[in-house]
Design a protein around this motif. Structure first.
Motif, PDB file in Angstrom:
ATOM      1  N   SER A  17       0.484  -1.028  -0.233  1.00 50.36           N
ATOM      2  CA  SER A  17      -0.019  -0.190   0.181  1.00 50.36           C
ATOM      3  C   SER A  17       0.881   1.365  -0.303  1.00 50.36           C
ATOM      4  O   SER A  17       0.643   1.926  -0.702  1.00 50.36           O
ATOM      5  CB  SER A  17      -0.669   0.243   1.114  1.00 50.36           C
ATOM      6  N   LEU A  18       1.938   1.361   0.869  1.00 51.55           N
ATOM      7  CA  LEU A  18       3.005   2.298   1.142  1.00 51.55           C
ATOM      8  C   LEU A  18       3.864   3.297  -0.490  1.00 51.55           C
ATOM      9  O   LEU A  18       3.434   3.412  -0.717  1.00 51.55           O
ATOM     10  CB  LEU A  18       3.995   2.665   1.643  1.00 51.55           C
ATOM     11  N   TYR A  19       3.652   1.265  -1.087  1.00 61.39           N
ATOM     12  CA  TYR A  19       4.701   1.537  -2.576  1.00 61.39           C
ATOM     13  C   TYR A  19       3.584   2.525  -3.236  1.00 61.39           C
ATOM     14  O   TYR A  19       4.512   3.077  -4.413  1.00 61.39           O
ATOM     15  CB  TYR A  19       5.047  -0.313  -2.738  1.00 61.39           C
ATOM     16  N   GLY A  20       2.018   1.571  -3.517  1.00 63.25           N
ATOM     17  CA  GLY A  20       1.121   2.342  -4.577  1.00 63.25           C
ATOM     18  C   GLY A  20       1.335   3.962  -4.481  1.00 63.25           C
ATOM     19  O   GLY A  20       1.183   3.987  -4.944  1.00 63.25           O
ATOM     20  N   LEU A  21       1.197   4.048  -2.628  1.00 61.14           N
ATOM     21  CA  LEU A  21       0.692   5.449  -2.907  1.00 61.14           C
ATOM     22  C   LEU A  21       1.435   6.101  -3.104  1.00 61.14           C
ATOM     23  O   LEU A  21       1.623   7.178  -3.548  1.00 61.14           O
ATOM     24  CB  LEU A  21       0.500   5.694  -1.358  1.00 61.14           C
ATOM     25  N   PHE A  22       3.220   6.125  -3.309  1.00 60.20           N
ATOM     26  CA  PHE A  22       3.914   6.994  -3.139  1.00 60.20           C
ATOM     27  C   PHE A  22       4.726   7.205  -4.664  1.00 60.20           C
ATOM     28  O   PHE A  22       4.987   8.276  -4.459  1.00 60.20           O
ATOM     29  CB  PHE A  22       5.363   7.018  -1.808  1.00 60.20           C
ATOM     30  N   SER A  23       4.506   5.803  -4.084  1.00 62.64           N
ATOM     31  CA  SER A  23       4.934   5.970  -6.403  1.00 62.64           C
ATOM     32  C   SER A  23       3.890   6.402  -7.630  1.00 62.64           C
ATOM     33  O   SER A  23       4.336   6.010  -8.662  1.00 62.64           O
ATOM     34  CB  SER A  23       5.859   4.715  -6.512  1.00 62.64           C
ATOM     35  N   ASN A  24       2.059   6.483  -6.707  1.00 63.21           N
ATOM     36  CA  ASN A  24       1.762   6.379  -7.860  1.00 63.21           C
ATOM     37  C   ASN A  24       1.408   5.330  -9.021  1.00 63.21           C
ATOM     38  O   ASN A  24       1.102   5.391 -10.009  1.00 63.21           O
ATOM     39  CB  ASN A  24       1.843   7.027  -7.823  1.00 63.21           C
ATOM     40  N   HIS A  25       2.272   4.538  -8.298  1.00 63.75           N
ATOM     41  CA  HIS A  25       1.335   3.019  -9.402  1.00 63.75           C
ATOM     42  C   HIS A  25       0.319   2.380  -9.146  1.00 63.75           C
ATOM     43  O   HIS A  25      -0.081   1.709  -8.391  1.00 63.75           O
ATOM     44  CB  HIS A  25       2.715   2.009  -9.074  1.00 63.75           C
ATOM     45  N   ASN A  26      -0.376   2.640  -9.407  1.00 58.20           N
ATOM     46  CA  ASN A  26      -2.201   1.770  -9.525  1.00 58.20           C
ATOM     47  C   ASN A  26      -1.694   0.292  -9.863  1.00 58.20           C
ATOM     48  O   ASN A  26      -2.685  -0.233  -9.654  1.00 58.20           O
ATOM     49  CB  ASN A  26      -3.243   2.252 -10.557  1.00 58.20           C
ATOM     50  N   GLU A  27      -0.808  -0.188 -10.262  1.00 63.65           N
ATOM     51  CA  GLU A  27      -0.740  -1.993 -10.826  1.00 63.65           C
ATOM     52  C   GLU A  27      -0.905  -2.474  -9.516  1.00 63.65           C
ATOM     53  O   GLU A  27      -0.948  -3.493  -9.653  1.00 63.65           O
ATOM     54  CB  GLU A  27       0.318  -1.553 -12.086  1.00 63.65           C
ATOM     55  N   MET A  28      -0.665  -1.756  -8.713  1.00 69.51           N
ATOM     56  CA  MET A  28      -0.764  -2.715  -7.553  1.00 69.51           C
ATOM     57  C   MET A  28      -1.509  -2.499  -6.635  1.00 69.51           C
ATOM     58  O   MET A  28      -1.598  -3.829  -5.490  1.00 69.51           O
ATOM     59  CB  MET A  28       0.649  -2.070  -6.495  1.00 69.51           C
ATOM     60  N   LEU A  29      -2.259  -2.154  -7.542  1.00 64.19           N
ATOM     61  CA  LEU A  29      -3.540  -2.324  -6.673  1.00 64.19           C
ATOM     62  C   LEU A  29      -4.411  -3.733  -6.470  1.00 64.19           C
ATOM     63  O   LEU A  29      -5.011  -4.096  -5.325  1.00 64.19           O
ATOM     64  CB  LEU A  29      -4.912  -1.037  -6.543  1.00 64.19           C
ATOM     65  N   PRO A  30      -4.485  -4.272  -6.969  1.00 64.04           N
ATOM     66  CA  PRO A  30      -5.047  -5.910  -7.275  1.00 64.04           C
ATOM     67  C   PRO A  30      -4.796  -6.308  -6.280  1.00 64.04           C
ATOM     68  O   PRO A  30      -4.854  -7.268  -5.300  1.00 64.04           O
ATOM     69  CB  PRO A  30      -4.935  -6.384  -8.898  1.00 64.04           C
TER      70      PRO A  30
END
Length: 77
Positions: A17-30
Motif C-alpha cells: 500500500s505504501l509503495y503504491g501510494l508514494f510511487s503512484n503505481h496503480n498496478e499494485m492495487l489488485p
C-alpha cells in the motif's frame, strides 16, 4: 500461529500500500486488495478459532470474498 501469519500478511499489505501510494503505481492495487482479502480470511479464522458465536467472522469471510472478486476482475482488465 495465526497471529504470526496475520502480522506477516499485514506487514506485506502495508508495504504494498505504501509503495503504491508514494510511487503512484496503480498496478499494485489488485495485489493489495488480494492481500487484504487473505488478511480478512485469517482474521475470520481467528474469530472462529476463539469459538465466538458472533457475526464478525462471517462478515470478514463475506468481505474477503468480495475483495477477491474485485481483485480478480481488476487482474482481468
Amino acid at each position: 500461529m495465526l497471529k504470526k501469519i496475520r502480522m506477516t500478511t499485514s506487514i506485506i499489505v502495508l508495504g504494498l500500500s505504501l509503495y503504491g501510494l508514494f510511487s503512484n503505481h496503480n498496478e499494485m492495487l489488485p495485489y493489495t486488495m488480494a492481500g487484504l482479502a487473505v488478511l480478512m480470511v485469517i482474521m475470520g479464522a481467528e474469530e472462529l478459532q476463539k469459538n465466538r458465536k458472533s457475526y464478525r467472522s462471517y462478515l470478514l469471510f463475506g468481505v474477503s470474498a468480495f475483495l477477491l472478486l474485485v481483485a480478480i476482475q481488476d487482474f482481468i482488465n
